[in-house]
Scaffold this motif. Structure first.
Motif, PDB file in Angstrom:
ATOM      1  N   VAL A   1      28.242  24.736  13.153  1.00 51.15           N
ATOM      2  CA  VAL A   1      27.991  25.617  12.019  1.00 51.15           C
ATOM      3  C   VAL A   1      26.488  25.663  11.760  1.00 51.15           C
ATOM      4  O   VAL A   1      25.741  24.777  12.159  1.00 51.15           O
ATOM      5  CB  VAL A   1      28.730  25.138  10.746  1.00 51.15           C
ATOM      6  N   ASP A   2      26.060  26.722  11.087  1.00 56.12           N
ATOM      7  CA  ASP A   2      24.640  26.896  10.785  1.00 56.12           C
ATOM      8  C   ASP A   2      24.237  26.226   9.480  1.00 56.12           C
ATOM      9  O   ASP A   2      23.061  25.905   9.285  1.00 56.12           O
ATOM     10  CB  ASP A   2      24.303  28.392  10.689  1.00 56.12           C
ATOM     11  N   ALA A   3      25.183  26.031   8.575  1.00 58.09           N
ATOM     12  CA  ALA A   3      24.874  25.492   7.252  1.00 58.09           C
ATOM     13  C   ALA A   3      26.156  24.986   6.626  1.00 58.09           C
ATOM     14  O   ALA A   3      27.254  25.227   7.142  1.00 58.09           O
ATOM     15  CB  ALA A   3      24.233  26.565   6.369  1.00 58.09           C
ATOM     16  N   VAL A   4      26.014  24.277   5.506  1.00 65.69           N
ATOM     17  CA  VAL A   4      27.173  23.656   4.854  1.00 65.69           C
ATOM     18  C   VAL A   4      27.110  23.894   3.350  1.00 65.69           C
ATOM     19  O   VAL A   4      26.053  23.754   2.734  1.00 65.69           O
ATOM     20  CB  VAL A   4      27.222  22.137   5.129  1.00 65.69           C
ATOM     21  N   ILE A   5      28.260  24.251   2.775  1.00 66.94           N
ATOM     22  CA  ILE A   5      28.440  24.294   1.325  1.00 66.94           C
ATOM     23  C   ILE A   5      29.428  23.192   0.969  1.00 66.94           C
ATOM     24  O   ILE A   5      30.528  23.141   1.520  1.00 66.94           O
ATOM     25  CB  ILE A   5      28.957  25.661   0.854  1.00 66.94           C
ATOM     26  N   VAL A   6      29.026  22.296   0.082  1.00 69.85           N
ATOM     27  CA  VAL A   6      29.864  21.168  -0.316  1.00 69.85           C
ATOM     28  C   VAL A   6      30.369  21.413  -1.730  1.00 69.85           C
ATOM     29  O   VAL A   6      29.581  21.520  -2.670  1.00 69.85           O
ATOM     30  CB  VAL A   6      29.081  19.836  -0.274  1.00 69.85           C
TER      31      VAL A   6
END
Length: 351
Positions: A137-142
């Motif tokens: 993945v390019d980025a993460v939302i937690v």
């Protein structure tokens, strides 16, 4: 323009031939365009004439072409996928925030990979990041509503663009949240303005950042108004916990107004008060939080605090993609405003 068969294979070809992966060159030959044009259409680039784009898309569909996302990622340095770490889908807030994230990511041409974490622990979060790394993945939302990032027990991986939703994270992270405290203040202030001496509160589960913030807004509003602060009634976001709290509150002679930390618990309150012979809002007023679609159909329709889940999701995607695109994003918390929706569950206290 009609499409003619090429040596890429078609419905009448032998099975071995059909099994070969359709390439970009195959699509280009079928559509009568260059491979570069096919690449531009595949990646959604502007500047392709509409008729040519339709011609290429028709060739892709006829041949069963699927873009090689791994090769594209190597070429452009992106997978066009955002990972979402989520502790539960059981609450309305989490499910609607996730829905908004998915919608806004799609508008930006990004897919979502969801990694649920059953138990919000340090190992659970770090394990989720490991799985997301394997999935590329390019980025993460937690999305977490527990005190974890602020406890120095979890440090998110360096170099991974991250946005955190609804957590008491410190200034190391980019955080997006509803203004929980102000939403609670609006609910309590409304009830006090109607003439209620004080407001009782059914809170969410222990350890929940969201529940804690709403309880803080409730308490500080009463204290600033010089009103007594009743003991908390503890819930767990469920209608059943609101029902149990309501059975107890119905026996409190001074309880004329209740602020529930979410609409489901407010629904349980309404049932309990009805069974106890309390008429809402004649005998007791009730305010919820979330403004779920069903809240307007409660009996009576519920006065509640509206959360703009769509805006929370939009800001999460916008901020995480700014990081992906190497644009500056300052760490810190962005609060999305709330508003009070007045319906029929609140009124002046009984004489």
């Amino acid at each position: 323009m009609s499409l003619t068969r090429s040596d890429a294979g078609g419905p009448g070809d032998p099975p071995a031939r059909r099994a070969r992966r359709v390439s970009m060159a195959d699509v280009a030959r079928r559509a009568g365009v260059s491979a570069q044009t096919v690449s531009r259409v595949s990646n959604g680039h502007p500047g392709v004439v509409d008729s040519t784009r339709e011609q290429v898309l028709a060739a892709m569909q006829e041949l069963g072409y699927r873009p090689n996302s791994a090769a594209r990622a190597l070429k452009y340095g992106q997978f066009r996928t955002i990972g979402v770490i989520l502790f539960t889908l059981a609450t309305v807030g989490n499910s609607r925030t996730l829905e908004a994230i998915v919608d806004h990511a799609a508008e930006e041409g990004y897919a979502i990979t969801l990694i649920p974490v059953a138990v919000p622990t340090r190992d659970g979060v770090l394990g989720a990041f490991t799985r997301l790394g394997e999935l590329a993945v390019d980025a993460v939302i937690v999305s977490m509503e527990v005190h974890l990032l602020d406890a120095a027990t979890v440090n998110l991986p360096v170099g991974v663009p991250v946005v955190v939703v609804a957590s008491d994270a410190d200034d190391r992270y980019v955080v997006v949240d509803t203004d929980q405290v102000d939403g609670a203040r609006r609910a309590v202030r409304h009830l006090l303005d109607l003439g209620h001496r004080t407001v009782w509160h059914v809170t969410g589960p222990e350890g929940s950042f969201v529940a804690e913030r709403r309880a803080t807004g409730w308490r500080t509003t009463l204290e600033q108004a010089g009103r007594p602060v009743p003991p908390l009634a503890h819930g767990d976001w469920s209608a059943e916990s609101g029902y149990r709290a309501g059975l107890a509150l119905a026996d409190e002679p001074d309880c004329t107004a209740v602020f529930a930390a979410n609409d489901q618990m407010a629904l349980g309150l309404l049932r309990a008060f009805h069974e106890k012979g309390k008429v809402v809002p004649r005998d007791v007023s009730v305010v919820g939080f979330d403004d779920i679609p069903d809240s307007a159909s409660f009996i009576p329709p519920l006065t509640t605090v509206h959360q703009d889940f769509a805006e929370v999701g939009r800001r999460c995607v916008e901020r995480v993609l700014r990081q992906v695109r190497n644009k500056p994003v300052e760490p810190g918390t962005t609060l999305v405003p709330t508003r009070l929706v007045l319906r029929e569950s609140t009124a002046r206290p009984p004489a």
